[in-house]
Design a protein around this motif. Structure first.
Motif, short mmCIF file in Angstrom:
data_model
loop_
_atom_site.label_atom_id
_atom_site.label_comp_id
_atom_site.label_asym_id
_atom_site.label_seq_id
_atom_site.Cartn_x
_atom_site.Cartn_y
_atom_site.Cartn_z
N ALA A 112 -5.84 3.32 5.51
CA ALA A 112 -5.54 3.98 4.24
C ALA A 112 -4.92 5.35 4.44
N ALA A 113 -5.25 6.00 5.56
CA ALA A 113 -4.74 7.36 5.81
C ALA A 113 -3.21 7.39 5.88
N SER A 114 -2.61 6.27 6.30
CA SER A 114 -1.14 6.22 6.38
C SER A 114 -0.48 6.34 5.02
N TYR A 115 -1.24 6.02 3.97
CA TYR A 115 -0.67 6.02 2.63
C TYR A 115 -1.35 7.05 1.74
N ARG A 116 -2.10 7.96 2.38
CA ARG A 116 -2.77 9.06 1.69
C ARG A 116 -3.63 8.57 0.53
N MET A 117 -4.38 7.54 0.83
CA MET A 117 -5.36 7.04 -0.15
C MET A 117 -6.72 6.99 0.53
N PRO A 118 -7.80 7.05 -0.23
CA PRO A 118 -9.13 6.97 0.38
C PRO A 118 -9.36 5.61 1.04
N GLY A 119 -10.02 5.65 2.18
CA GLY A 119 -10.44 4.44 2.86
C GLY A 119 -11.94 4.45 3.04
N VAL A 120 -12.61 3.37 2.65
CA VAL A 120 -14.07 3.32 2.66
C VAL A 120 -14.52 2.04 3.33
N ARG A 121 -15.56 2.14 4.18
CA ARG A 121 -16.16 0.94 4.79
C ARG A 121 -17.59 0.82 4.28
N VAL A 122 -17.99 -0.41 3.93
CA VAL A 122 -19.32 -0.64 3.37
C VAL A 122 -19.91 -1.92 3.96
N ASP A 123 -21.23 -1.98 4.00
CA ASP A 123 -21.95 -3.14 4.51
C ASP A 123 -21.88 -4.27 3.49
N GLY A 124 -21.18 -5.33 3.84
CA GLY A 124 -20.99 -6.45 2.92
C GLY A 124 -22.22 -7.31 2.72
N ASP A 125 -23.26 -7.12 3.51
CA ASP A 125 -24.51 -7.86 3.32
C ASP A 125 -25.44 -7.15 2.34
N ASP A 126 -25.02 -5.98 1.88
CA ASP A 126 -25.81 -5.17 0.95
C ASP A 126 -25.15 -5.21 -0.42
N LEU B 282 0.82 -1.21 0.00
CA LEU B 282 0.00 0.00 0.00
C LEU B 282 0.85 1.25 0.00
N ASN B 283 2.01 1.18 0.64
CA ASN B 283 2.91 2.33 0.64
C ASN B 283 3.38 2.63 -0.78
N LEU B 284 3.79 1.59 -1.50
CA LEU B 284 4.24 1.79 -2.89
C LEU B 284 3.10 2.25 -3.78
N ALA B 285 1.91 1.67 -3.58
CA ALA B 285 0.76 2.08 -4.39
C ALA B 285 0.44 3.54 -4.17
N GLY B 286 0.55 4.00 -2.91
CA GLY B 286 0.30 5.40 -2.62
C GLY B 286 1.37 6.32 -3.18
N LEU B 287 2.62 5.88 -3.10
CA LEU B 287 3.73 6.68 -3.63
C LEU B 287 3.67 6.80 -5.15
N TRP B 288 3.40 5.68 -5.80
CA TRP B 288 3.49 5.63 -7.26
C TRP B 288 2.15 5.85 -7.96
N LYS B 289 1.10 6.06 -7.18
CA LYS B 289 -0.23 6.29 -7.74
C LYS B 289 -0.63 5.17 -8.70
N LEU B 290 -0.80 4.00 -8.15
CA LEU B 290 -1.10 2.82 -8.95
C LEU B 290 -2.60 2.57 -9.07
N PRO B 291 -3.04 2.05 -10.22
CA PRO B 291 -4.48 1.79 -10.44
C PRO B 291 -4.94 0.47 -9.80
N ILE B 292 -5.10 0.50 -8.49
CA ILE B 292 -5.45 -0.72 -7.77
C ILE B 292 -6.43 -0.42 -6.64
N VAL B 293 -7.34 -1.35 -6.43
CA VAL B 293 -8.28 -1.28 -5.31
C VAL B 293 -8.01 -2.49 -4.42
N TYR B 294 -7.61 -2.23 -3.20
CA TYR B 294 -7.41 -3.29 -2.22
C TYR B 294 -8.72 -3.46 -1.45
N VAL B 295 -9.26 -4.66 -1.46
CA VAL B 295 -10.54 -4.92 -0.81
C VAL B 295 -10.33 -5.84 0.39
N ILE B 296 -10.59 -5.32 1.57
CA ILE B 296 -10.53 -6.13 2.79
C ILE B 296 -11.90 -6.76 3.01
#
Length: 358
Positions: free
Chosen positions: A215-229, A177-191
């Motif tokens: 996500a804040a540590s790598y200056r990227m957006p962090g979003v939480r969503v209801d996985g049952d929806d 995630l650190n590299l993705a944030g530094l290099w602005k990579l086109p990736i979505v990490y899904v937990i």
């Protein structure tokens, strides 16, 4: 495990207004297929048709369907070992997936990967990784390759990398995630946060249990969503992928869900309290979505029953196909050990004299 109040965003599935009925029906059909496939996989494991490790998506069907509804054919998907449903909805036939679980040559990986290592380059499903977090560095590398090969834009490809909540505590997660944030990579990490890393709760394993905040540590957006929806998951994933495509903005998406069974099919989950098990069962997304579609008039009871029956029939056909498919030939044991032939590569079976194989 004591029951806990997990912070879940407001659900949108209570109202299906504005969503085409055909789309909602399709989503239920997909959820029903994944449910039927996983129940039959558990049965086949108990019958010793499936060996090795086997991890199921039971309870996570809305998450699976929502994520796969958001991803495009041109995108690349990397998963962990709980991968059956994702493979099915990425376009792999139930027959080929079940045959892989059976270890047959007609399987998606020729019977060499089994449950945890589903792979298909044509659909851009790049695993299926058995090692916790093993998929994260390759997925990040794929995103780097995409950035170097094509310009950003609405038609650009992106990478979706799925991981479990327990994976967020390994070094490769933070490094990637650190590299993705530094290099602005086109990736979505899904937990895919089902609350348990094997038998350990998120709260007991993570100093910050609201994992999307990392996500804040790598200056990227962090979003939480209801996985049952399923609709909320789809919309959040689409937005994250849009940012990755158009702005080269990596995103961390945390999807909150429950698993209905143990970590794997052999795990009795005795670490879960009866209260927690009840909460998980009450949150089961398949009957919940079914009931909401019936209430909304999208499906009738007869329609829903027919969909469930069709899913059962399809999976039964997959079991027959897998059972009747041939076993791998022992003479091919060392095939694909290397991408290209190398000197002194192994060729002896266990117990054979070394010199006989040279």
């Amino acid at each position: 495990m004591a029951a806990k109040a997990r912070t879940r965003p407001e659900s949108t599935v209570e109202s299906t207004g504005g969503e085409p009925a055909d789309t909602l029906r399709d989503y239920y059909e997909r959820m029903s297929l994944v449910r039927a496939f996983e129940l039959r996989s558990s049965e086949m494991y108990a019958r010793a048709k499936i060996g090795g490790y086997c991890h199921l998506n039971l309870g996570e069907e809305a998450t699976v369907v929502g994520l796969m509804a958001a991803i495009e054919a041109r995108d690349y998907l990397f998963t962990g070992y709980r991968d059956h449903g994702y493979a099915l909805l990425r376009g792999l036939s139930p027959e080929r997936v079940m045959a892989e679980l059976f270890g047959k040559v007609t399987g998606v990986s020729g019977g060499r990967g089994g449950s945890m290592h589903l792979f298909d380059s044509e659909t851009r499903l790049f695993g299926g990784y058995g090692i916790v977090g093993g998929q994260i560095p390759p997925a990040t590398g794929a995103a780097l390759a995409l950035k170097n090969q094509e310009a950003a834009g609405p038609d650009a490809a992106a990478v979706m990398c799925l991981l479990g909540d327990g994976t967020t505590n390994i070094g490769a997660f933070h490094e990637s995630l650190n590299l993705a944030g530094l290099w602005k990579l086109p990736i979505v990490y899904v937990i895919v946060n089902n609350g348990l890393g094997m038998g350990t709760t998120v709260e007991k394993a993570s100093a910050e249990p609201e994992l999307y905040k990392r996500a804040a540590s790598y200056r990227m957006p962090g979003v939480r969503v209801d996985g049952d929806d399923v609709l909320a998951v789809r919309d959040a994933a689409r937005d994250a992928l849009r940012q990755a495509r158009e702005s080269r903005q990596p995103v961390l998406l945390e999807v909150m869900c429950y698993r209905l069974r143990g970590h794997s099919v052999v795990d009795p989950a005795r670490y879960r309290s009866s209260e927690d098990t009840t909460i998980a069962q009450q949150s089961d997304p398949v009957p919940s979505f079914r009931a909401k579609l019936i209430t909304a008039g999208v499906l009738s009871e007869t329609d829903a029953a027919a969909i469930d029956e069709a899913a059962d029939v399809r999976v039964s056909e997959a079991v027959v196909f897998a059972d009747e498919s041939p076993e791998p030939d022992v003479d091919d044991l060392f095939k694909y050990v290397y991408a290209t032939a190398v000197a002194n590569m192994p060729a002896a079976l266990p117990g054979e004299p070394v010199m006989d194989a040279l």
